[in-house]
Design a protein around this motif. Structure first.
Motif, PDB file in Angstrom:
ATOM      1  N   LYS A   1       0.864  -1.033  -0.078  1.00 60.78           N
ATOM      2  CA  LYS A   1      -0.151   0.019  -0.023  1.00 60.78           C
ATOM      3  C   LYS A   1       0.949   1.038   0.092  1.00 60.78           C
ATOM      4  O   LYS A   1       1.772   1.393   0.964  1.00 60.78           O
ATOM      5  CB  LYS A   1      -1.004   0.087   1.197  1.00 60.78           C
ATOM      6  N   THR A   2       0.699   2.218  -1.087  1.00 60.58           N
ATOM      7  CA  THR A   2       1.269   3.291  -1.002  1.00 60.58           C
ATOM      8  C   THR A   2       0.376   4.580  -1.015  1.00 60.58           C
ATOM      9  O   THR A   2      -0.694   4.488  -1.525  1.00 60.58           O
ATOM     10  CB  THR A   2       2.359   3.356  -2.259  1.00 60.58           C
TER      11      THR A   2
ATOM     12  N   GLU B   1       6.199   9.531  -2.674  1.00 53.22           N
ATOM     13  CA  GLU B   1       5.292   8.484  -2.454  1.00 53.22           C
ATOM     14  C   GLU B   1       5.885   7.609  -1.021  1.00 53.22           C
ATOM     15  O   GLU B   1       6.985   7.564  -1.018  1.00 53.22           O
ATOM     16  CB  GLU B   1       5.753   7.236  -3.565  1.00 53.22           C
TER      17      GLU B   1
ATOM     18  N   THR C   1      -3.171  -1.386  -2.917  1.00 51.53           N
ATOM     19  CA  THR C   1      -2.230  -0.835  -4.145  1.00 51.53           C
ATOM     20  C   THR C   1      -1.976  -2.075  -5.062  1.00 51.53           C
ATOM     21  O   THR C   1      -2.423  -2.051  -6.025  1.00 51.53           O
ATOM     22  CB  THR C   1      -0.974  -0.030  -3.915  1.00 51.53           C
ATOM     23  N   SER C   2      -1.576  -3.094  -4.289  1.00 50.21           N
ATOM     24  CA  SER C   2      -1.381  -4.471  -5.114  1.00 50.21           C
ATOM     25  C   SER C   2      -1.281  -5.419  -4.011  1.00 50.21           C
ATOM     26  O   SER C   2      -1.364  -5.205  -2.785  1.00 50.21           O
ATOM     27  CB  SER C   2       0.052  -4.528  -5.714  1.00 50.21           C
TER      28      SER C   2
END
Lengths: 269, 255
Positions: A18-19, A26, A67-68
């Motif tokens: 998660k960013t 970032e 985020t991924s």
């Protein structure tokens, strides 16, 4: 529940990253988190502030997607908040315009439960948490400990398989906290519910959890998973408890030291 | 108890002194009774105004206009404000026009209102509705926007859909703002009704004090003003009572 779901763990976190973008920079809040919470298991996420433990909990709750990577609850991918992963917030998050009983009834009304059943369920949970005499009070008239009891009753009323708890006792005094910890364990034991509990209290995590997941400071990752096999009720003054506590304290202090170096770096830069 | 009596004494001291001075000055003939009648004469006139039934008729007329105009204004502002607060695209559509109209005092609309609606109740309703509209609108938008994010998250977490969240979370948490907007709005409506009655309507409390001026009945002008003040107090007190009843849950409204 279908057979595929029955065999899946209550919560499964797979390679979650998660960013956030802050000020054009970032920040990696979570990096490569893998974690499982079994059916009926009590897991604590432990770490210094800024380690992303609440971010991870919010991702599991479905408030902010990773985020991924992906998160599965009962074998199904999490895409939105849902009553199968009911959350207890540190700030209680009770609806101030509803009485205690109305707050507890809310999730059942949303589900379309028949009125008689709502009444019975609400009464039962109010009784279990010692709130019967306060049923017609508004949250503003209650102490912090009482409010958190209402918040717990509110999520338990909808009978969720998973409870997510975000430092729920963090704002309470030590005696009230121990009291609520005991009540939570009493309700949880034998309920078959899974609990994912965020805390920065080392003693609290050891008092409650089957496993303590120690997280690293920024980016948040799993540093070490420590099983707590001591029988309940646990005695924080026992030597086994002390040994585990020292071990975890050492781990957490490493991350706390990184946190402080980081903050000094920000000041110096 | 002695403390309470002392405070009561202090509270009535200044008004009593002012009334006595006024009475003495008027009776001594320092100023003409035509310009400034003694308070005792005002009281007598007020009683006569009340006893004749004229006051009741005037007050009932003014109140009807206030409540009717307020109902129209607030009735339009509330749903529009809820929509504008909840949906950005509705806000974007209506906000520019409303921002242009908002700084124009409703009283500036009097000539246009008379041109459009003629004389009598219709222009009064229009002006009062306009006066009540903006305070209710602005506060409703603010109320919807100030919904605590944690309540929205808690509701979604418990399985609530968008409509349930609107009805059971956004609406009640906006209520303190909406009600204070209504309280301001009805205050504006009460100002506007007096002005409207002085210009466009030949009935009501505003008309009555203007009519009294024609005859140099300064005692009746003041008697009318006192009546207007009492009704204003009654309206505001009523709104305060309604608010307190509806916001029993709210912090700070209970002692």
């Amino acid at each position: 529940m279908n057979s595929a779901a029955a065999s899946a763990p209550a919560i499964r976190v797979e390679g979650v990253r998660k960013t956030f973008a802050t000020g054009g920079r970032e920040v990696v809040a979570l990096d490569g988190i893998d974690l499982e919470v079994a059916d009926g298991e009590f897991v604590c996420l432990l770490g210094p502030s800024g380690c992303g433990k609440s971010t991870l909990l919010n991702a599991v709750a479905g408030f902010s997607p990773p985020t991924s990577g992906r998160i599965l609850a009962g074998g199904r991918e999490v895409t939105s908040p849902g009553p199968d992963r009911a959350m207890v917030f540190q700030e209680y998050a009770l609806f101030p315009w509803m009485t205690v009983a109305e707050n507890v009834a809310f999730g059942l009304e949303v589900k379309g439960t028949p009125a008689a059943e709502i009444r019975a369920t609400v009464d039962a949970w109010l009784a279990k948490l010692g709130l019967t005499d306060f049923r017609d009070r508004f949250p503003k008239d209650l102490s912090g400990g009482m409010r958190q009891r209402v918040a717990i009753a509110r999520v338990l009323a909808i009978d969720p398989p998973v409870l997510l708890m975000d430092e729920p006792f963090g704002a309470l005094d030590a005696l009230t906290r121990r009291n609520l910890q005991d009540e939570l364990l009493r309700i949880w034991s034998g309920s078959g519910k899974s609990v994912l509990f965020v805390t920065h209290g080392i003693e609290e995590s050891l008092y409650l959890a089957d496993r303590v997941v120690v997280m690293t400071y920024r980016p948040g990752a799993v540093k070490e998973v420590i099983p707590v096999l001591l029988p309940r009720p646990r005695d924080p003054s026992s030597s086994e408890f002390g040994a585990l506590s020292r071990r975890i304290t050492a781990l957490v202090m490493e991350e706390q030291a990184r946190h402080q170096r980081d903050e000094r770096g920000v000041l110096a830069g | 108890m002695a403390g309470r009596a002392a405070r009561l004494g202090r509270a009535v001291l200044v008004p009593v002194v002012v009334l006595v001075l006024w009475e003495v000055i008027s009776r001594a003939g320092v100023v003409s009774a035509l310009v400034m009648p003694a308070p005792s004469r005002v009281v007598v006139r007020w009683w006569a105004y009340a006893a004749s039934g004229e006051m009741l008729e005037d007050a009932a007329g003014s109140l009807t206009r206030v409540l009717g105009g307020f109902a129209i204004g607030a009735g339009l502002a509330l749903p529009l404000g809820l929509l504008m607060g909840a949906k950005d695209w509705v806000h974007d559509l209506f906000n520019p026009l409303l921002q242009i109209l908002r700084p124009i005092p409703p009283i500036a609309f009097i000539p246009l209102a008379i041109l459009w609606f003629g004389l009598g109740d219709p222009p009064a309703f229009f002006l009062i509705a306009l006066g009540a509209f903006f305070p209710v609108l602005v506060n409703t938008i603010a109320g919807v926007r100030h919904v605590d994010a944690i309540h929205l998250r808690a509701a979604r977490n418990l399985g609530a859909g968008e409509w349930t969240i609107f009805r059971r979370v956004i609406l009640p948490s906006a209520m303190p703002y909406v009600l204070s907007g209504m309280r301001i709005g009805i205050g504006v409506a009460f100002i506007v009704v007096i002005v409207a009655e002085m210009t466009a309507v030949n009935r009501g409390l505003g008309y009555r004090i203007l009519e009294a001026r024609e005859y140099f009945w300064s005692d009746k002008i003041i008697a009318g003003m006192i009546t207007i003040g009492l009704i204003g107090l009654f309206i505001d007190g009523g709104m305060g009572w309604v608010s307190a009843r509806m916001l029993r849950w709210h912090r700070g409204l209970e002692g």
